[in-house]
Design a protein around this motif. Structure first.
Motif, PDB file in Angstrom:
ATOM      1  N   ASN A  78       7.790 -45.506   2.013  1.00  0.00           N
ATOM      2  CA  ASN A  78       7.586 -45.583   3.457  1.00  0.00           C
ATOM      3  C   ASN A  78       6.927 -46.907   3.798  1.00  0.00           C
ATOM      4  N   ALA A  79       7.275 -47.450   4.954  1.00  0.00           N
ATOM      5  CA  ALA A  79       6.645 -48.679   5.427  1.00  0.00           C
ATOM      6  C   ALA A  79       6.447 -48.601   6.932  1.00  0.00           C
ATOM      7  N   LYS A  80       5.247 -48.946   7.358  1.00  0.00           N
ATOM      8  CA  LYS A  80       4.931 -49.043   8.786  1.00  0.00           C
ATOM      9  C   LYS A  80       4.888 -50.530   9.124  1.00  0.00           C
ATOM     10  N   ILE A  81       5.849 -50.960   9.921  1.00  0.00           N
ATOM     11  CA  ILE A  81       5.990 -52.371  10.283  1.00  0.00           C
ATOM     12  C   ILE A  81       5.716 -52.537  11.772  1.00  0.00           C
ATOM     13  N   LEU A  82       4.822 -53.459  12.109  1.00  0.00           N
ATOM     14  CA  LEU A  82       4.518 -53.745  13.502  1.00  0.00           C
ATOM     15  C   LEU A  82       5.367 -54.905  13.994  1.00  0.00           C
ATOM     16  N   PHE A  83       6.005 -54.741  15.133  1.00  0.00           N
ATOM     17  CA  PHE A  83       6.697 -55.817  15.846  1.00  0.00           C
ATOM     18  C   PHE A  83       5.777 -56.213  16.986  1.00  0.00           C
ATOM     19  N   ILE A  84       5.220 -57.418  16.895  1.00  0.00           N
ATOM     20  CA  ILE A  84       4.289 -57.894  17.906  1.00  0.00           C
ATOM     21  C   ILE A  84       4.766 -59.234  18.439  1.00  0.00           C
ATOM     22  N   GLY A  85       4.158 -59.670  19.530  1.00  0.00           N
ATOM     23  CA  GLY A  85       4.479 -60.981  20.078  1.00  0.00           C
ATOM     24  C   GLY A  85       4.443 -60.963  21.588  1.00  0.00           C
ATOM     25  N   PRO A  86       4.706 -62.131  22.180  1.00  0.00           N
ATOM     26  CA  PRO A  86       4.639 -62.261  23.633  1.00  0.00           C
ATOM     27  C   PRO A  86       5.611 -61.324  24.355  1.00  0.00           C
ATOM     28  N   SER A  87       5.297 -61.041  25.595  1.00  0.00           N
ATOM     29  CA  SER A  87       6.201 -60.253  26.442  1.00  0.00           C
ATOM     30  C   SER A  87       7.525 -60.987  26.597  1.00  0.00           C
ATOM     31  N   GLU A  88       8.586 -60.230  26.702  1.00  0.00           N
ATOM     32  CA  GLU A  88       9.945 -60.748  26.906  1.00  0.00           C
ATOM     33  C   GLU A  88      10.411 -61.674  25.787  1.00  0.00           C
ATOM     34  N   SER A  89       9.969 -61.380  24.562  1.00  0.00           N
ATOM     35  CA  SER A  89      10.399 -62.212  23.434  1.00  0.00           C
ATOM     36  C   SER A  89      11.594 -61.618  22.694  1.00  0.00           C
ATOM     37  N   GLY A  90      11.890 -60.336  22.906  1.00  0.00           N
ATOM     38  CA  GLY A  90      13.034 -59.710  22.255  1.00  0.00           C
ATOM     39  C   GLY A  90      12.677 -58.682  21.202  1.00  0.00           C
ATOM     40  N   LYS A  91      11.429 -58.222  21.176  1.00  0.00           N
ATOM     41  CA  LYS A  91      10.996 -57.251  20.167  1.00  0.00           C
ATOM     42  C   LYS A  91      11.803 -55.958  20.238  1.00  0.00           C
ATOM     43  N   THR A  92      11.965 -55.420  21.426  1.00  0.00           N
ATOM     44  CA  THR A  92      12.653 -54.136  21.583  1.00  0.00           C
ATOM     45  C   THR A  92      14.121 -54.236  21.221  1.00  0.00           C
ATOM     46  N   ASN A  94       3.484 -62.740   2.454  1.00  0.00           N
ATOM     47  CA  ASN A  94       4.769 -62.062   2.264  1.00  0.00           C
ATOM     48  C   ASN A  94       4.833 -60.693   2.945  1.00  0.00           C
ATOM     49  N   GLN A  95       3.759 -60.288   3.598  1.00  0.00           N
ATOM     50  CA  GLN A  95       3.770 -59.070   4.407  1.00  0.00           C
ATOM     51  C   GLN A  95       4.022 -59.406   5.876  1.00  0.00           C
ATOM     52  N   CYS A  96       4.249 -60.696   6.139  1.00  0.00           N
ATOM     53  CA  CYS A  96       4.414 -61.170   7.505  1.00  0.00           C
ATOM     54  C   CYS A  96       5.746 -61.901   7.642  1.00  0.00           C
ATOM     55  N   LEU A  97       6.251 -61.912   8.857  1.00  0.00           N
ATOM     56  CA  LEU A  97       7.508 -62.594   9.147  1.00  0.00           C
ATOM     57  C   LEU A  97       7.456 -63.080  10.584  1.00  0.00           C
ATOM     58  N   LEU A  98       7.930 -64.297  10.803  1.00  0.00           N
ATOM     59  CA  LEU A  98       8.115 -64.823  12.151  1.00  0.00           C
ATOM     60  C   LEU A  98       9.597 -64.760  12.474  1.00  0.00           C
ATOM     61  N   ILE A  99       9.920 -64.221  13.633  1.00  0.00           N
ATOM     62  CA  ILE A  99      11.308 -64.230  14.092  1.00  0.00           C
ATOM     63  C   ILE A  99      11.370 -65.032  15.382  1.00  0.00           C
ATOM     64  N   ALA A 100      12.030 -66.188  15.299  1.00  0.00           N
ATOM     65  CA  ALA A 100      12.270 -67.019  16.477  1.00  0.00           C
ATOM     66  C   ALA A 100      13.547 -66.483  17.113  1.00  0.00           C
ATOM     67  N   HIS A 101      13.358 -65.604  18.085  1.00  0.00           N
ATOM     68  CA  HIS A 101      14.492 -64.885  18.677  1.00  0.00           C
ATOM     69  C   HIS A 101      15.026 -65.628  19.892  1.00  0.00           C
ATOM     70  N   HIS A 102      16.278 -66.020  19.789  1.00  0.00           N
ATOM     71  CA  HIS A 102      16.929 -66.753  20.872  1.00  0.00           C
ATOM     72  C   HIS A 102      17.663 -65.767  21.778  1.00  0.00           C
ATOM     73  N   LYS A 103      17.491 -65.938  23.066  1.00  0.00           N
ATOM     74  CA  LYS A 103      18.139 -65.074  24.055  1.00  0.00           C
ATOM     75  C   LYS A 103      19.639 -65.346  24.075  1.00  0.00           C
ATOM     76  N   PRO A 104      20.431 -64.376  24.525  1.00  0.00           N
ATOM     77  CA  PRO A 104      21.885 -64.582  24.633  1.00  0.00           C
ATOM     78  C   PRO A 104      22.200 -65.840  25.437  1.00  0.00           C
ATOM     79  N   GLY A 105      23.123 -66.621  24.905  1.00  0.00           N
ATOM     80  CA  GLY A 105      23.546 -67.842  25.588  1.00  0.00           C
ATOM     81  C   GLY A 105      22.790 -69.084  25.174  1.00  0.00           C
ATOM     82  N   SER A 106      21.670 -68.927  24.464  1.00  0.00           N
ATOM     83  CA  SER A 106      20.929 -70.118  24.038  1.00  0.00           C
ATOM     84  C   SER A 106      21.476 -70.601  22.695  1.00  0.00           C
ATOM     85  N   VAL A 107      21.249 -71.855  22.410  1.00  0.00           N
ATOM     86  CA  VAL A 107      21.732 -72.464  21.170  1.00  0.00           C
ATOM     87  C   VAL A 107      20.714 -72.211  20.065  1.00  0.00           C
TER      88      VAL A 107
END
Length: 186
Positions: free
Chosen positions: A3-17, A116-129
């Motif tokens: 089992n793993a409990k992973i937190l998705f955190i970050g600024p509002s409207e970044s694409g976490k959901t 190694n328990q952490c990850l950054l996801i630079a999530h690009h919105k639809p339409g961005s390069v």
């Protein structure tokens, strides 16, 4: 099954959901109207981590945390018993690059997570390069693994990267458990 409990955190409207929904197969369609998460939303699913050694599925509790600081009083409860932290941000929004330093401080450095328990996801919105360009990150953030995501272009790359990250988290948990057991024995 692990089992793993992973937190998705970050600024509002970044694409976490949208990322949480995609990884858990909760949706097929990646475009939808923005609705801010209130507090936290927990998504449970099975995933096959890469590189964890035993090739068995893992039960993932993905905690999709609100990016709104009005929920800061809830953060200690969210952090409790978490296995890893993913900071999701939009690299096309300059304020996100600064804000992720706060998220790192509140959730990662204060809790003693290994890189190694952490990850950054630079999530690009639809339409961005999407460019795998070097981002101007603070030195402590530059040590963390980072992936660029765009669910319109390369969604399976995101899933593979998450499974690799999950394998790293499980390996770290296993090593920590073994050290604890050895300290009890000796």
């Amino acid at each position: 099954m692990s089992n793993a409990k992973i937190l998705f955190i970050g600024p509002s409207e970044s694409g976490k959901t949208i990322l949480a929904n995609y990884l858990s197969d909760a949706i097929e369609n990646v475009g939808s109207e923005y609705r801010p998460t209130q507090g936290v939303r927990i998504v449970e699913f099975e995933s096959l981590p890469q590189g964890s050694g035993d090739n068995t599925p893992c039960e993932v509790e993905l905690w999709d945390c609100s990016g709104d600081f009005k929920f800061e009083s809830c953060w200690p409860a969210l952090i409790k018993d978490s296995s890893g932290v993913v900071i999701v941000f939009n690299p096309d929004v300059p304020s996100h690059l600064k804000e992720i330093e706060t998220w790192h401080s509140m959730f990662i450095s204060s809790q003693g997570f290994h890189d190694n328990q952490c990850l950054l996801i630079a999530h690009h919105k639809p339409g961005s390069v999407v460019e795998d360009r070097r981002l101007p990150l603070a030195s402590h953030l530059g040590r963390l693994p980072i992936i660029h995501s765009n669910l319109e272009e390369e969604p399976e790359d995101v899933r593979r990267a998450f499974c690799k990250y999950l394998g790293n988290v499980l390996n770290t948990m296993s090593e920590s458990r073994e050290r604890e057991e050895m300290s009890i024995i000796t």
